[in-house]
Enzyme design. Structure first.
Site, PDB file in Angstrom:
ATOM      1  N   HIS A 101     -13.014  -0.680  -3.448  1.00  0.00           N
ATOM      2  CA  HIS A 101     -12.228  -0.477  -2.222  1.00  0.00           C
ATOM      3  C   HIS A 101     -12.826  -1.301  -1.080  1.00  0.00           C
ATOM      4  O   HIS A 101     -12.788  -0.899   0.089  1.00  0.00           O
ATOM      5  CB  HIS A 101     -12.226   1.017  -1.862  1.00  0.00           C
ATOM      6  CG  HIS A 101     -10.903   1.535  -1.368  1.00  0.00           C
ATOM      7  ND1 HIS A 101     -10.003   2.168  -2.161  1.00  0.00           N
ATOM      8  CD2 HIS A 101     -10.321   1.520  -0.141  1.00  0.00           C
ATOM      9  CE1 HIS A 101      -8.947   2.539  -1.471  1.00  0.00           C
ATOM     10  NE2 HIS A 101      -9.107   2.135  -0.222  1.00  0.00           N
ATOM     11  N   SER A 146       0.830  -1.213   0.000  1.00  0.00           N
ATOM     12  CA  SER A 146       0.000   0.000   0.000  1.00  0.00           C
ATOM     13  C   SER A 146       0.862   1.260   0.000  1.00  0.00           C
ATOM     14  O   SER A 146       1.906   1.317   0.661  1.00  0.00           O
ATOM     15  CB  SER A 146      -0.887   0.012   1.244  1.00  0.00           C
ATOM     16  OG  SER A 146      -1.384   1.315   1.461  1.00  0.00           O
ATOM     17  N   ARG A 169     -16.542   7.595   6.211  1.00  0.00           N
ATOM     18  CA  ARG A 169     -16.450   6.337   6.979  1.00  0.00           C
ATOM     19  C   ARG A 169     -17.050   6.558   8.367  1.00  0.00           C
ATOM     20  O   ARG A 169     -16.342   6.824   9.342  1.00  0.00           O
ATOM     21  CB  ARG A 169     -15.003   5.868   7.041  1.00  0.00           C
ATOM     22  CG  ARG A 169     -14.507   5.549   5.642  1.00  0.00           C
ATOM     23  CD  ARG A 169     -13.153   4.896   5.599  1.00  0.00           C
ATOM     24  NE  ARG A 169     -12.816   4.624   4.201  1.00  0.00           N
ATOM     25  CZ  ARG A 169     -11.597   4.473   3.732  1.00  0.00           C
ATOM     26  NH1 ARG A 169     -10.566   4.554   4.530  1.00  0.00           N
ATOM     27  NH2 ARG A 169     -11.387   4.214   2.445  1.00  0.00           N
ATOM     28  N   TYR A 182      -0.945   6.101  -3.943  1.00  0.00           N
ATOM     29  CA  TYR A 182      -1.941   7.148  -3.761  1.00  0.00           C
ATOM     30  C   TYR A 182      -1.232   8.400  -4.234  1.00  0.00           C
ATOM     31  O   TYR A 182      -0.371   8.940  -3.532  1.00  0.00           O
ATOM     32  CB  TYR A 182      -2.308   7.294  -2.286  1.00  0.00           C
ATOM     33  CG  TYR A 182      -3.360   6.340  -1.786  1.00  0.00           C
ATOM     34  CD1 TYR A 182      -4.530   6.120  -2.510  1.00  0.00           C
ATOM     35  CD2 TYR A 182      -3.211   5.676  -0.578  1.00  0.00           C
ATOM     36  CE1 TYR A 182      -5.517   5.255  -2.036  1.00  0.00           C
ATOM     37  CE2 TYR A 182      -4.182   4.816  -0.097  1.00  0.00           C
ATOM     38  CZ  TYR A 182      -5.341   4.612  -0.837  1.00  0.00           C
ATOM     39  OH  TYR A 182      -6.300   3.768  -0.373  1.00  0.00           O
ATOM     40  N   GLY A 225     -15.021  -8.250  -1.587  1.00  0.00           N
ATOM     41  CA  GLY A 225     -16.031  -9.223  -1.164  1.00  0.00           C
ATOM     42  C   GLY A 225     -15.605 -10.676  -1.217  1.00  0.00           C
ATOM     43  O   GLY A 225     -16.403 -11.562  -0.930  1.00  0.00           O
ATOM     44  N   LYS A 233      -6.445   0.689 -10.311  1.00  0.00           N
ATOM     45  CA  LYS A 233      -7.319  -0.001  -9.347  1.00  0.00           C
ATOM     46  C   LYS A 233      -8.505   0.904  -9.014  1.00  0.00           C
ATOM     47  O   LYS A 233      -8.306   2.057  -8.633  1.00  0.00           O
ATOM     48  CB  LYS A 233      -6.524  -0.318  -8.077  1.00  0.00           C
ATOM     49  CG  LYS A 233      -7.336  -0.924  -6.946  1.00  0.00           C
ATOM     50  CD  LYS A 233      -6.407  -1.416  -5.840  1.00  0.00           C
ATOM     51  CE  LYS A 233      -7.152  -2.022  -4.666  1.00  0.00           C
ATOM     52  NZ  LYS A 233      -7.646  -1.042  -3.710  1.00  0.00           N
ATOM     53  N   GLY A 291      -8.421  -8.392   0.379  1.00  0.00           N
ATOM     54  CA  GLY A 291      -7.931  -7.352   1.276  1.00  0.00           C
ATOM     55  C   GLY A 291      -8.125  -7.736   2.730  1.00  0.00           C
ATOM     56  O   GLY A 291      -7.172  -8.042   3.455  1.00  0.00           O
TER      57      GLY A 291
HETATM   58  C1  LIG Z   1      -8.143  -1.640   6.362  1.00  0.00           C
HETATM   59  C2  LIG Z   1      -8.071  -1.457   4.872  1.00  0.00           C
HETATM   60  C3  LIG Z   1      -7.115  -0.616   4.342  1.00  0.00           C
HETATM   61  C4  LIG Z   1      -7.045  -0.430   2.952  1.00  0.00           C
HETATM   62  N1  LIG Z   1      -6.063   0.368   2.436  1.00  0.00           N
HETATM   63  C5  LIG Z   1      -5.936   0.501   1.089  1.00  0.00           C
HETATM   64  C6  LIG Z   1      -4.853   1.224   0.533  1.00  0.00           C
HETATM   65  O1  LIG Z   1      -3.997   1.735   1.241  1.00  0.00           O
HETATM   66  N2  LIG Z   1      -4.796   1.334  -0.821  1.00  0.00           N
HETATM   67  C7  LIG Z   1      -5.738   0.775  -1.652  1.00  0.00           C
HETATM   68  O2  LIG Z   1      -5.642   0.898  -2.873  1.00  0.00           O
HETATM   69  N3  LIG Z   1      -6.748   0.048  -1.125  1.00  0.00           N
HETATM   70  C8  LIG Z   1      -6.867  -0.109   0.208  1.00  0.00           C
HETATM   71  N4  LIG Z   1      -7.875  -0.869   0.718  1.00  0.00           N
HETATM   72  C9  LIG Z   1      -8.786  -1.566  -0.204  1.00  0.00           C
HETATM   73  C10 LIG Z   1      -8.193  -2.931  -0.570  1.00  0.00           C
HETATM   74  O3  LIG Z   1      -7.053  -2.808  -1.374  1.00  0.00           O
HETATM   75  C11 LIG Z   1      -9.194  -3.794  -1.342  1.00  0.00           C
HETATM   76  O4  LIG Z   1      -9.659  -3.073  -2.461  1.00  0.00           O
HETATM   77  C12 LIG Z   1     -10.375  -4.239  -0.512  1.00  0.00           C
HETATM   78  O5  LIG Z   1      -9.991  -4.546   0.811  1.00  0.00           O
HETATM   79  C13 LIG Z   1     -10.974  -5.468  -1.166  1.00  0.00           C
HETATM   80  O6  LIG Z   1     -12.125  -5.880  -0.511  1.00  0.00           O
HETATM   81  P1  LIG Z   1     -12.162  -7.041   0.579  1.00  0.00           P
HETATM   82  O7  LIG Z   1     -11.626  -6.444   1.828  1.00  0.00           O
HETATM   83  O8  LIG Z   1     -13.614  -7.356   0.672  1.00  0.00           O
HETATM   84  O9  LIG Z   1     -11.311  -8.188   0.066  1.00  0.00           O
HETATM   85  C14 LIG Z   1      -7.969  -1.075   2.091  1.00  0.00           C
HETATM   86  C15 LIG Z   1      -8.924  -1.933   2.643  1.00  0.00           C
HETATM   87  C16 LIG Z   1      -8.971  -2.147   4.016  1.00  0.00           C
HETATM   88  C17 LIG Z   1      -9.988  -3.115   4.570  1.00  0.00           C
END
Ligand SMILES: Cc1cc2nc3c(=O)[nH]c(=O)nc-3n(C[C@H](O)[C@H](O)[C@H](O)COP(=O)(O)O)c2cc1C
Length: 401
Positions: free
Chosen positions: A279, A109, A167, A132, A312, A255, A333
């Site tokens: 996300h 990340s 959020r 980012y 998901g 993404k 994630g």
């Molecule tokens: C706690 C947390 C932090 C995240 N931080 C980032 C991030 O820094 N950059 C990013 O592109 N996506 C981030 N995401 C989104 C994840 O990359 C991903 O798209 C998402 O978790 C996928 O869904 P899932 O949790 O249902 O598998 C984050 C998600 C979570 C749960």
């Protein structure tokens, strides 16, 4: 329950919930606003059934998947999750190690607590860098330089967060950087002493090392986090994408793509792959589930770029469904975050092993020995029609006596 007893991602989530203070655990599970998008992500996966094929020889099953010239042991990888270091110190290093050992890609990340340089010591060839983009383009340029010097071959540009999402659960919980817990939540945290002791022993909130070089020289963890907030999110346009394309010699992934027309436009701008993603329900609450828009995007782009998906995924069978509908690769994630929060490297590895095993079993049960041969004919979709009330059903014909 011990880690070795965890059979599913749900079991590992329960272990993470037990270890983390409520507010911290909810920082992983939370979505935005009414959290309908979060619920939709999983619910939409459940609308797809798999139609087993009989008499197939499934003695040997193969779930390897090729992407960007590499062959991975399984068709899934670890999504970028910033602030993972809050859930467990140095979680990113453990996630990178678990992914490397399982021979699946790890996406670091851009909001990581561990620096690019420290992560590069694990397995740079297996690490992708998620950016980012900063409001100051010089910072973004420097990130690209550092990621390239570190040996990361793939850049992932996240675009689904141009303004800060709402959020609400995190806001109510005081879950921010640094966390600000209400007195009752502090008391609750004491029920999770091992986490609290570890957090305090290591000096409280970890520094976002990746961003630290751009903040003031004496900036502490909270200052660096505040500096990050002045730079991100930032609004990016197609022209910025062209700049990134010119500046990045490796594979470029966007993404957060949700529309077929945007996916097609990505091809025109020289992008190598997209991740269909909302996300994980942490950006736009009214976004569609990734899985429901996958077929439309795949139809629009065909094989002209790599089509990946996250949001998901909780079961290996979800990954099988995504492949049947056209995904080349899938990311998780929260699943791996639960693992690393619950039990560090062993927990992250356990999650990857569970998903791998579930894919293997699903391939066997549906009569498709090769993951790359999965196709739409294995899919049956629930029509989504509401179940009619009993009174509306035709009456059974009385049996002749
Ligand atoms: C706690 C947390 C932090 C995240 N931080 C980032 C991030 O820094 N950059 C990013 O592109 N996506 C981030 N995401 C989104 C994840 O990359 C991903 O798209 C998402 O978790 C996928 O869904 P899932 O949790 O249902 O598998 C984050 C998600 C979570 C749960």
């Amino acid at each position: 329950m011990r880690l070795s007893d965890a059979l599913s991602i749900g079991d590992v989530e329960r272990l993470a919930k037990r270890r983390l203070p409520r507010v911290v655990y909810e920082g992983i599970v939370s979505g935005v606003e009414d959290e309908r998008g979060l619920a939709r992500n999983e619910a939409e996966f459940h609308r797809y059934r798999l139609l087993p094929r009989a008499f197939a020889d499934v003695t040997k099953r193969d779930q390897t998947a090729s992407l960007f010239g590499r062959t991975f042991a399984s068709p899934f990888g670890v999504s970028p999750t910033g602030i993972a270091g809050i859930f467990r110190r140095d979680a990113e290093l453990m996630l990178a190690r678990a992914a490397s050992e399982a021979r699946v890609p790890f996406v670091m990340s851009g909001a990581s607590m561990v620096s690019i340089e420290r992560l590069a010591r694990i397995d740079p060839a297996n690490t992708w860098f998620q950016l980012y983009a900063a409001r100051d383009p010089k910072i973004s340029d420097d990130f690209l330089r550092r990621a390239r010097d570190a040996g990361f071959g793939t850049l992932v540009l996240t675009v689904d967060n141009p303004v800060p999402p709402k959020r609400e659960r995190d806001m109510r919980n005081g879950f921010r950087l640094p966390p600000r817990l209400a007195p009752l939540d502090m008391l609750e945290a004491l029920l999770h002493l091992p986490w609290v002791i570890d957090y305090l022993r290591r000096g409280g909130m970890p520094v976002m090392e990746t961003w630290a070089p751009y903040a003031a020289p004496d900036a502490g963890a909270a200052d660096v986090a505040r500096f990050f907030r002045t730079q991100s999110p930032s609004i990016q346009t197609w022209r910025d994408l062209d700049d990134f394309r010119r500046a990045w010699p490796g594979k470029l992934v966007v993404k957060g793509i949700m529309r077929p027309s945007d996916a097609v436009r990505c091809i025109e701008h020289g992008v190598d792959g997209i991740v269909i993603s909302n996300h994980g329900g942490k950006a736009l609450d009214r976004a569609p589930a990734s899985i429901e828009i996958l077929p439309g995007i795949k139809a629009a782009v065909g094989d002209r770029l790599a089509v990946m998906l996250d949001s998901g995924v909780r079961r290996g069978s979800d990954i099988v469904v995504a492949r049947c509908l056209g995904a080349d690769f899938v990311f998780v994630g929260r699943a791996t975050l639960y693992g690393v929060a619950a039990a560090g490297l062993a927990g992250a590895s356990r999650v990857l092993a569970i998903l791998r095993e579930e894919i293997d079993i699903t391939l066997g049960l549906i009569g498709c020995p090769r993951f790359d041969e999965l196709a739409a004919d294995f899919i049956l979709k629930d029509s989504g029609e509401p179940t009619p009330p009993e009174s509306a059903l035709p009456r059974p014909i009385a049996k002749a006596v």
